[in-house]
Design a protein around this motif. Structure first.
Motif, PDB file in Angstrom:
ATOM      1  N   PHE B  42       0.837  -1.212   0.000  1.00 21.25           N
ATOM      2  CA  PHE B  42       0.000   0.000   0.000  1.00 21.25           C
ATOM      3  C   PHE B  42       0.866   1.254   0.000  1.00 21.25           C
ATOM      4  O   PHE B  42       0.672   2.168  -0.796  1.00 21.25           O
ATOM      5  CB  PHE B  42      -0.954   0.010   1.199  1.00 21.25           C
ATOM      6  CG  PHE B  42      -1.578   1.362   1.433  1.00 21.25           C
ATOM      7  CD1 PHE B  42      -2.486   1.890   0.519  1.00 21.25           C
ATOM      8  CD2 PHE B  42      -1.223   2.135   2.539  1.00 21.25           C
ATOM      9  CE1 PHE B  42      -3.035   3.159   0.701  1.00 21.25           C
ATOM     10  CE2 PHE B  42      -1.770   3.398   2.726  1.00 21.25           C
ATOM     11  CZ  PHE B  42      -2.671   3.913   1.806  1.00 21.25           C
ATOM     12  N   LEU B  43       1.857   1.275   0.898  1.00 23.14           N
ATOM     13  CA  LEU B  43       2.679   2.488   1.011  1.00 23.14           C
ATOM     14  C   LEU B  43       3.500   2.713  -0.252  1.00 23.14           C
ATOM     15  O   LEU B  43       3.611   3.838  -0.742  1.00 23.14           O
ATOM     16  CB  LEU B  43       3.572   2.403   2.251  1.00 23.14           C
ATOM     17  CG  LEU B  43       2.812   2.504   3.582  1.00 23.14           C
ATOM     18  CD1 LEU B  43       3.747   2.276   4.761  1.00 23.14           C
ATOM     19  CD2 LEU B  43       2.103   3.858   3.717  1.00 23.14           C
ATOM     20  N   LEU B  47       3.248   5.902  -2.773  1.00 22.00           N
ATOM     21  CA  LEU B  47       4.366   6.752  -3.190  1.00 22.00           C
ATOM     22  C   LEU B  47       4.447   6.816  -4.710  1.00 22.00           C
ATOM     23  O   LEU B  47       4.728   7.862  -5.289  1.00 22.00           O
ATOM     24  CB  LEU B  47       5.677   6.240  -2.586  1.00 22.00           C
ATOM     25  CG  LEU B  47       5.732   6.357  -1.060  1.00 22.00           C
ATOM     26  CD1 LEU B  47       7.067   5.874  -0.515  1.00 22.00           C
ATOM     27  CD2 LEU B  47       5.467   7.803  -0.619  1.00 22.00           C
ATOM     28  N   GLN B  48       4.174   5.675  -5.363  1.00 22.57           N
ATOM     29  CA  GLN B  48       4.168   5.627  -6.831  1.00 22.57           C
ATOM     30  C   GLN B  48       3.113   6.555  -7.424  1.00 22.57           C
ATOM     31  O   GLN B  48       3.268   7.068  -8.529  1.00 22.57           O
ATOM     32  CB  GLN B  48       3.847   4.203  -7.310  1.00 22.57           C
ATOM     33  CG  GLN B  48       5.018   3.245  -7.248  1.00 22.57           C
ATOM     34  CD  GLN B  48       6.165   3.703  -8.121  1.00 22.57           C
ATOM     35  OE1 GLN B  48       5.953   4.162  -9.236  1.00 22.57           O
ATOM     36  NE2 GLN B  48       7.378   3.630  -7.589  1.00 22.57           N
ATOM     37  N   SER B  49       2.023   6.747  -6.708  1.00 24.45           N
ATOM     38  CA  SER B  49       0.895   7.511  -7.261  1.00 24.45           C
ATOM     39  C   SER B  49       1.229   8.985  -7.423  1.00 24.45           C
ATOM     40  O   SER B  49       0.587   9.690  -8.186  1.00 24.45           O
ATOM     41  CB  SER B  49      -0.330   7.382  -6.351  1.00 24.45           C
ATOM     42  OG  SER B  49      -0.121   8.139  -5.162  1.00 24.45           O
ATOM     43  N   GLY B  50       2.211   9.457  -6.677  1.00 27.81           N
ATOM     44  CA  GLY B  50       2.547  10.869  -6.738  1.00 27.81           C
ATOM     45  C   GLY B  50       1.616  11.757  -5.935  1.00 27.81           C
ATOM     46  O   GLY B  50       1.749  12.980  -5.941  1.00 27.81           O
ATOM     47  N   LEU B  51       0.659  11.170  -5.230  1.00 34.42           N
ATOM     48  CA  LEU B  51      -0.221  11.963  -4.377  1.00 34.42           C
ATOM     49  C   LEU B  51       0.606  12.580  -3.242  1.00 34.42           C
ATOM     50  O   LEU B  51       1.599  11.992  -2.813  1.00 34.42           O
ATOM     51  CB  LEU B  51      -1.325  11.087  -3.773  1.00 34.42           C
ATOM     52  CG  LEU B  51      -2.331  10.475  -4.745  1.00 34.42           C
ATOM     53  CD1 LEU B  51      -3.257   9.506  -4.018  1.00 34.42           C
ATOM     54  CD2 LEU B  51      -3.151  11.555  -5.435  1.00 34.42           C
ATOM     55  N   VAL B 188       2.875  -9.336  -5.174  1.00 28.55           N
ATOM     56  CA  VAL B 188       3.129  -8.029  -4.568  1.00 28.55           C
ATOM     57  C   VAL B 188       3.198  -6.902  -5.603  1.00 28.55           C
ATOM     58  O   VAL B 188       2.624  -5.838  -5.405  1.00 28.55           O
ATOM     59  CB  VAL B 188       4.424  -8.071  -3.726  1.00 28.55           C
ATOM     60  CG1 VAL B 188       4.681  -6.723  -3.080  1.00 28.55           C
ATOM     61  CG2 VAL B 188       4.289  -9.134  -2.650  1.00 28.55           C
ATOM     62  N   HIS B 189       3.864  -7.156  -6.710  1.00 26.88           N
ATOM     63  CA  HIS B 189       4.034  -6.061  -7.686  1.00 26.88           C
ATOM     64  C   HIS B 189       2.719  -5.678  -8.328  1.00 26.88           C
ATOM     65  O   HIS B 189       2.401  -4.501  -8.475  1.00 26.88           O
ATOM     66  CB  HIS B 189       5.076  -6.440  -8.742  1.00 26.88           C
ATOM     67  CG  HIS B 189       6.451  -6.549  -8.157  1.00 26.88           C
ATOM     68  ND1 HIS B 189       7.093  -5.450  -7.631  1.00 26.88           N
ATOM     69  CD2 HIS B 189       7.266  -7.617  -7.962  1.00 26.88           C
ATOM     70  CE1 HIS B 189       8.270  -5.839  -7.142  1.00 26.88           C
ATOM     71  NE2 HIS B 189       8.394  -7.145  -7.330  1.00 26.88           N
ATOM     72  N   GLN B 190       1.937  -6.694  -8.695  1.00 25.90           N
ATOM     73  CA  GLN B 190       0.633  -6.399  -9.297  1.00 25.90           C
ATOM     74  C   GLN B 190      -0.246  -5.641  -8.300  1.00 25.90           C
ATOM     75  O   GLN B 190      -0.949  -4.704  -8.657  1.00 25.90           O
ATOM     76  CB  GLN B 190      -0.078  -7.695  -9.719  1.00 25.90           C
ATOM     77  CG  GLN B 190       0.597  -8.422 -10.865  1.00 25.90           C
ATOM     78  CD  GLN B 190       1.479  -9.550 -10.377  1.00 25.90           C
ATOM     79  OE1 GLN B 190       2.193  -9.405  -9.373  1.00 25.90           O
ATOM     80  NE2 GLN B 190       1.453 -10.674 -11.088  1.00 25.90           N
ATOM     81  N   MET B 191      -0.192  -6.103  -7.053  1.00 25.53           N
ATOM     82  CA  MET B 191      -0.993  -5.466  -6.003  1.00 25.53           C
ATOM     83  C   MET B 191      -0.622  -3.992  -5.884  1.00 25.53           C
ATOM     84  O   MET B 191      -1.490  -3.118  -5.852  1.00 25.53           O
ATOM     85  CB  MET B 191      -0.714  -6.188  -4.668  1.00 25.53           C
ATOM     86  CG  MET B 191      -1.630  -5.791  -3.552  1.00 25.53           C
ATOM     87  SD  MET B 191      -1.023  -6.188  -1.883  1.00 25.53           S
ATOM     88  CE  MET B 191      -0.071  -7.654  -2.023  1.00 25.53           C
ATOM     89  N   THR B 196      -1.859   1.798  -6.814  1.00 24.93           N
ATOM     90  CA  THR B 196      -1.593   3.104  -7.438  1.00 24.93           C
ATOM     91  C   THR B 196      -2.746   3.497  -8.350  1.00 24.93           C
ATOM     92  O   THR B 196      -3.254   4.619  -8.287  1.00 24.93           O
ATOM     93  CB  THR B 196      -0.283   3.044  -8.259  1.00 24.93           C
ATOM     94  OG1 THR B 196       0.764   2.615  -7.397  1.00 24.93           O
ATOM     95  CG2 THR B 196       0.058   4.402  -8.844  1.00 24.93           C
ATOM     96  N   GLU B 197      -3.174   2.561  -9.203  1.00 28.21           N
ATOM     97  CA  GLU B 197      -4.276   2.867 -10.128  1.00 28.21           C
ATOM     98  C   GLU B 197      -5.549   3.219  -9.365  1.00 28.21           C
ATOM     99  O   GLU B 197      -6.254   4.161  -9.711  1.00 28.21           O
ATOM    100  CB  GLU B 197      -4.575   1.653 -11.022  1.00 28.21           C
ATOM    101  CG  GLU B 197      -3.587   1.487 -12.148  1.00 28.21           C
ATOM    102  CD  GLU B 197      -3.928   0.292 -13.048  1.00 28.21           C
ATOM    103  OE1 GLU B 197      -3.064  -0.080 -13.852  1.00 28.21           O
ATOM    104  OE2 GLU B 197      -5.050  -0.278 -12.933  1.00 28.21           O
TER     105      GLU B 197
END
Ligand code: SF4
Lengths: 383, 279
Positions: B42-43, B47-51, B188-191, B196-197
């Motif tokens: 989740f974390l 972070l990937q989301s850029g929010l 994990v990676h797909q999750m 992020t999406e």
């Protein structure tokens, strides 16, 4: 708020409408609720008025969700309210407890109808007075107000928001079906004459902020969500950091403060009205619509030469026990009419501690007392 | 046996140090539990989301997963059982600039909180719900719940569950969610990508993560360690994006269909505010 949003002037409106207008004047900008008689008119008016003043109305799927959404909105920096009646009030007890624990300012209106259970949905009752005090599990203190007229509903709704913001807890407006549905003159004063209190914000930087470090008055400053404080709050017993603390010491410290922050400020919170108390041998103690019915009996008793005083409770919790204790020596009897089988009368009994006689005049609800019943009780105690 | 004691201090910062409440560790979760894996994903997904993290709030209900909010160093709320979505709805509507995430378990969201789940989906409230599904009530000692497969054993169904379970992804989709994905804790990676999406999706987004509870569900159903459950997920999960969520029910054994099932556009609430805090 612009002057256009604030309906200054004289109006003819119901107690329910006065409640909604009081909320708007108090800067309430969020309402979550579920339709229920006799409180629905508050939701209806809020659904009209809130969009006009830039606020949000949401009709939730039930009262469990309504109360939770009100708490969430309060943490989103909105003054928030819900309005319900007995069955919904029962469901709200869960998150009223969370509101107490997270120290979340908000106002919960209960336009009381006669119970138990579905009871008499459209008809008056005053049976939820003890539920207001003790309805959610665990130990806490609460603030509850019971207005007697549409004007007082307006004024006290503003006061309820001020108390909620000042003391950081849900404040309960214990209206009743008669006051809620009664149409009367309501004067809405100019905005400049309405004094509003808002929650105290932390004056430390986010890195130094702990959400439950109280100030000297036992009330902790409340950070706003999304402003970098990165606080944690939980319904679990917690320490000053807001972190769960599963031990009796933390429990003791927290619960004592939750109770004391209300009890220590009783004088600031409690409002009551007295009439002809000083030389009274009998005092009628009543609240809500019943106080107005009782006043008829009091006046008739006075015409018959009985020295009878009237003590009208506006704040019902915390209970004004000091006032009753002071009167206990001098007044022979208290007559307590209420639309239930004895709730506030128990508090009066507790407060007089055997020093005066306490006579309950119960009425099971559906309509108000016949003033003659109250008059007869007054006559009996002075016999 | 001599176990070397590690005393050297590392100067390297844990990549999630700014987002975890290190002062609350050790956490309460059992060894082998999947919750730590989901929390990390989740974390990283966030972070990937850029929010902007300061504009993200996390709301949890009650249960093992409900404790997640307490370990996340963002504005975080640990609320009442089942009411996380309702609380989050109020928070989001009052302050639309926030991204509000509900992080809770299957019992919390589908049983006691089921009504709020379906109505938030119906309204299409702009929230992200991360639902950790471990098929039982872990916190109270492994009783069957709304997602426990038929025939699965639990401490209140010792001879096998006789109730038909909810398929959480189908429930979210039927309620009106605009984004629905399911992964196992072994993906994990797909999750992470899905999280992020989901965070960037406008409207009600729902990510279901099937996760091991070795202490109860695993032990009572012949997969006694976290590793056994993870191996099971690895060899039995298939990725089928776009599958009709009604066809992805999970049994006590057999295949687990994962992937992104729903990604649609629909008017959402609140319509004001940008909701992704300028990220
Ligand atoms: S009981 Fe199950 S879900 Fe809860 S922490 Fe332990 S392994 Fe995880």
């Amino acid at each position: 708020m612009s002057d256009r949003d604030h309906l200054e002037g004289e109006h003819f409106m119901s107690g329910d409408d006065a409640c909604a207008e009081g909320a708007i004047s108090a800067d309430c900008r969020f309402f979550a609720g579920y339709p229920i008689t006799p409180a629905t008119e508050i939701a209806e008016r809020m659904s009209d008025r809130l969009p006009e003043v830039g606020g949000t109305y949401i009709q939730m799927e039930d009262e469990l969700g309504s109360m939770a959404a009100v708490l969430g909105a309060s943490w989103g920096n909105a003054k928030a309210m819900t309005a319900t009646s007995g069955p919904g009030f029962s469901l709200m007890m869960e998150n009223i407890g969370l509101g107490v624990m997270l120290e979340t300012p908000c106002v919960v209106v209960n336009v009381q109808r006669a119970g138990p259970s579905t009871g008499l949905p459209t008809m008056v009752g005053q049976g939820d007075i003890m539920q207001a005090r003790w309805g959610s599990h665990g130990c806490y203190s609460i603030i509850a107000i019971s207005p007697s007229s549409a004007q007082e509903v307006f004024d006290m709704t503003i006061k309820a928001f001020n108390l909620a913001e000042r003391f950081r807890l849900p404040v309960l407006m214990m209206m009743d079906g008669a006051v809620g549905h009664m149409y009367e003159k309501v004067v809405i004063p100019p905005l400049s004459e309405i004094h509003l209190i808002t929650r105290r914000r932390p004056d430390v930087s986010p890195g130094e902020y702990w959400p439950y470090v109280p100030d000297d008055d036992l009330i902790p400053p409340m950070a706003d969500t999304g402003e970098g404080y990165r606080f944690h709050v939980t319904g679990l017993t917690h320490d000053e950091r807001g972190y769960p603390a599963m031990n009796p010491e933390a429990q003791d410290k927290l619960v004592r403060r939750l109770v004391e922050k209300v009890e220590r400020h009783r004088n600031e919170i409690i409002e009551l009205e007295e009439d002809g108390i000083d030389d009274a041998e009998v005092v009628v103690c009543a609240y809500g619509i019943t106080a107005r019915v009782a006043m008829i009996a009091v006046e008739r008793a006075r015409q018959a030469g009985i020295r009878v005083g009237m003590l009208r409770l506006i704040t019902i919790w915390p209970f004004p026990e000091d006032k009753i204790k002071r009167l206990a020596g001098q007044v022979k009897s208290f007559v307590v009419p209420e639309i239930n089988y004895g709730q506030i009368s128990l508090e009066v009994e507790r407060s007089v501690a055997g020093m005066s006689k306490v006579v309950l005049v119960p009425h099971m609800g559906g309509d108000v007392h016949d003033p003659e019943t109250i008059l007869e009780a007054i006559r009996q105690v002075v016999k | 046996m001599n176990v070397p004691v590690v005393t050297g201090e590392t100067t390297e910062k844990h990549p999630l140090e700014d987002y975890l409440r290190f002062d609350r560790l050790p956490h309460i979760w059992c060894p082998g539990c999947g919750l730590g894996t989901v929390l990390g994903a989740f974390l990283r997904g966030l972070l990937q989301s850029g929010l902007t993290p300061d504009k993200v709030a996390v709301v949890s209900g009650i249960g093992c997963t409900g404790r997640s909010a307490g370990y996340i160093k963002l504005d975080s709320f640990h609320t009442t059982h089942g009411r996380a979505i309702a609380f989050a709805t109020g928070l989001k509507l009052a302050k639309p600039e926030l991204k509000v995430v509900v992080f809770s378990g299957d019992g919390d969201l589908a049983a006691i909180g089921g009504n709020h789940l379906i109505h938030a989906g119906r309204r299409n409230i702009d929230l992200t719900v991360l639902c950790v599904n471990n098929f039982n009530y872990g916190m109270t000692g492994g009783q069957f719940g709304p997602t426990t497969p038929v025939a699965a054993r639990s401490t209140t169904s010792r001879t096998g569950n006789i109730e038909n379970p909810f398929n959480m992804s189908a429930l979210a989709a039927a309620s009106g969610a605009t984004y629905v994905a399911r992964w196992t804790a072994a993906q994990v990676h797909q999750m992470e990508r899905s999280i992020t999406e989901a965070l960037l999706k406008r409207g009600f987004s729902f990510v279901e993560v099937i996760s091991p509870c070795p202490t109860y569900y695993g032990r009572m159903n012949r997969l006694p360690t976290g590793l056994d459950q993870m191996r099971y997920y690895r060899s039995n999960s298939v990725v089928r994006h776009g599958t009709n969520p009604n066809e992805v029910g999970v049994g006590v054994d057999g295949q687990i269909v994962t992937g992104k099932f729903i990604d649609i556009e629909r008017p959402y609430l609140p319509s004001s505010g940008d909701g992704n805090n300028g990220g």
